[in-house]
Enzyme design. Structure first.
Site, PDB file in Angstrom:
ATOM      1  N   ARG A 268       0.858  -1.189   0.000  1.00 13.96           N
ATOM      2  CA  ARG A 268       0.000   0.000   0.000  1.00 13.96           C
ATOM      3  C   ARG A 268       0.890   1.234   0.000  1.00 13.96           C
ATOM      4  O   ARG A 268       1.521   1.544   0.998  1.00 13.96           O
ATOM      5  CB  ARG A 268      -0.923  -0.032   1.222  1.00 13.96           C
ATOM      6  CG  ARG A 268      -1.586   1.294   1.524  1.00 13.96           C
ATOM      7  CD  ARG A 268      -2.621   1.182   2.639  1.00 13.96           C
ATOM      8  NE  ARG A 268      -2.131   0.587   3.868  1.00 13.96           N
ATOM      9  CZ  ARG A 268      -1.451   1.248   4.803  1.00 13.96           C
ATOM     10  NH1 ARG A 268      -1.123   2.515   4.626  1.00 13.96           N
ATOM     11  NH2 ARG A 268      -1.078   0.631   5.906  1.00 13.96           N
ATOM     12  N   HIS A 272      -3.110   4.387   5.230  1.00 10.87           N
ATOM     13  CA  HIS A 272      -4.252   3.479   5.387  1.00 10.87           C
ATOM     14  C   HIS A 272      -5.536   4.144   4.885  1.00 10.87           C
ATOM     15  O   HIS A 272      -6.304   3.562   4.116  1.00 10.87           O
ATOM     16  CB  HIS A 272      -4.399   3.077   6.854  1.00 10.87           C
ATOM     17  CG  HIS A 272      -5.590   2.245   7.147  1.00 10.87           C
ATOM     18  ND1 HIS A 272      -5.734   0.954   6.684  1.00 10.87           N
ATOM     19  CD2 HIS A 272      -6.719   2.514   7.855  1.00 10.87           C
ATOM     20  CE1 HIS A 272      -6.888   0.460   7.098  1.00 10.87           C
ATOM     21  NE2 HIS A 272      -7.510   1.386   7.802  1.00 10.87           N
ATOM     22  N   TYR A 281       4.780   4.791  11.327  1.00  7.99           N
ATOM     23  CA  TYR A 281       5.096   3.370  11.493  1.00  7.99           C
ATOM     24  C   TYR A 281       5.895   2.767  10.332  1.00  7.99           C
ATOM     25  O   TYR A 281       6.205   1.584  10.359  1.00  7.99           O
ATOM     26  CB  TYR A 281       3.816   2.550  11.715  1.00  7.99           C
ATOM     27  CG  TYR A 281       2.735   2.740  10.680  1.00  7.99           C
ATOM     28  CD1 TYR A 281       2.746   2.017   9.486  1.00  7.99           C
ATOM     29  CD2 TYR A 281       1.687   3.641  10.891  1.00  7.99           C
ATOM     30  CE1 TYR A 281       1.758   2.174   8.539  1.00  7.99           C
ATOM     31  CE2 TYR A 281       0.687   3.815   9.943  1.00  7.99           C
ATOM     32  CZ  TYR A 281       0.723   3.083   8.773  1.00  7.99           C
ATOM     33  OH  TYR A 281      -0.262   3.257   7.828  1.00  7.99           O
TER      34      TYR A 281
END
Length: 371
Positions: A268, A272, A281
């Site tokens: 990805r 998100h 992260y």
């Protein structure tokens, strides 16, 4: 256990085990690679169509992200970088097959033929999914993890018992494989030989949780072995390989040989959702490494080398993509007049006393505001 039975067990296990390395036809630089036995490359016409739809899908994804920033969508989960998976999932299915998507699979819905505005209806904040699932055989996009997998198995089993030849494909993220529904669905489908394909798009993160904190399995494809489900892993950024493997999986299910689990290794590229800060992260170097494996660039290089794709083709596809984006902007910018009281209209066929009370309270609040 006798020696003979042990050998038979090993032979049986080989029927379910995935390849040791993800199936790949095209390297990251667009040059051909030799795939493992049992897989054949799709014909050039299908690959050309896949490229066109990937261009349209990426432009749709970019435009949807922009609409979120403009306040036209409540939220949008981008699938940038996962186009090979999204488009292949739509292309390998027939009209009588069913697709069970997650909230991140909007590009797959557009490729399946759903109106782009209808695809975004749910993400705009309406109470319905925006399209008729029965008419196009696409289930509503599912936000709760893995619940759509059980639905897909139920639909597949229903088609099998009715003597139909349809196949159901459930799209799943890596995080969804940790849910109980995923395991129950695999077990049921295996026992009853339901014609369903479980397609896991392993993009390496369940929101911010990396894969290593989700599973200790060698790959997620191995999760099918214990249930007696044939499994495979594929380079999810290689459109040629994804189309090839999913074609085999769908043919396997349609032939009555039971379910098939495919894990696609992909990534990805964006956060998100628009509400997420991915820099908290994962680092930029990791993203850049995956940017080099971009599925759209890879397929373009491969098709150019085969003289299947020309500069004029690319320009035409990009022009069509801009037209799609312009039409989407124009229709999404029309003010949407929703009635909040519709929230209560389709919860139950016969509203409960509690729903009637809640509806009356909300209606009274609106009346008070008007006064």
């Amino acid at each position: 256990m006798s020696t003979i039975s042990a050998k038979a067990l090993r032979r049986s296990m080989q029927n379910f085990l995935p390849s040791l390395a993800p199936v790949r036809f095209v390297a990251e630089d667009g040059t051909p690679e030799k795939p493992p036995p049992g897989y054949r490359a799709p014909d050039d016409a299908l690959l050309r169509e896949a490229y066109r739809r990937m261009v349209l899908g990426r432009r749709f994804d970019t435009q949807a992200s922009a609409l979120t920033k403009q306040g036209r969508l409540a939220v949008y989960p981008s699938s940038r970088g996962q186009e090979a998976c999204q488009i292949a999932a739509a292309l390998v299915l027939r009209e009588d097959d069913w697709l069970f998507p997650t909230y991140r699979d909007s590009v797959a819905l557009v490729a399946r033929g759903v109106d782009p505005v209808e695809v975004l209806t749910l993400l705009r904040g309406d109470w319905h999914c925006g399209y008729d699932p029965m008419a196009i055989r696409v289930a509503p996009q599912c936000t709760p993890l893995a619940t759509q997998v059980v639905h897909a198995v139920g639909m597949a089993e229903a088609m099998r018992r009715k003597g139909e030849e349809g196949v159901a494909m459930a799209l799943i993220g890596d995080g969804g494989t940790s849910e109980g529904d995923f395991h129950e669905a695999l077990n049921f489908a295996a026992v009853f030989a339901s014609p369903v394909v479980f397609f896991v798009q392993n993009n390496k993160y369940a929101i911010s949780v990396p894969l290593a904190r989700q599973s200790a399995a060698p790959t997620l494809a191995y999760k099918g072995v214990g249930y007696g489900v044939r499994s495979e892993q594929v380079d999810g950024n290689d459109p040629v390989a994804v189309l090839s493997v999913l074609t085999v999986a769908v043919e396997h299910a349609r032939a009555g040989r039971g379910p098939f689990l495919v894990e696609a290794h992909t990534y990805r590229m964006d956060a998100h959702t628009n509400a997420d800060d991915a820099t908290r992260y994962r680092d930029a170097a990791e993203v850049e490494r995956w940017r080099a494996a971009d599925p759209l660039d890879r397929l373009e290089t491969y098709l150019r080398a085969r003289a299947v794709l020309t500069d004029d083709d690319i320009e035409a596809d990009r022009s069509d993509a801009e037209s799609l984006a312009a039409d989407l902007r124009a229709r999404m910018n029309i003010a949407h007049e929703g009635d909040p009281l519709e929230l209560f209209d389709h919860v139950f066929a016969e509203p409960t006393p509690q729903l009637r009370e809640q509806r009356a309270l909300l209606a009274a609040e609106f009346t008070a505001q008007e006064d």
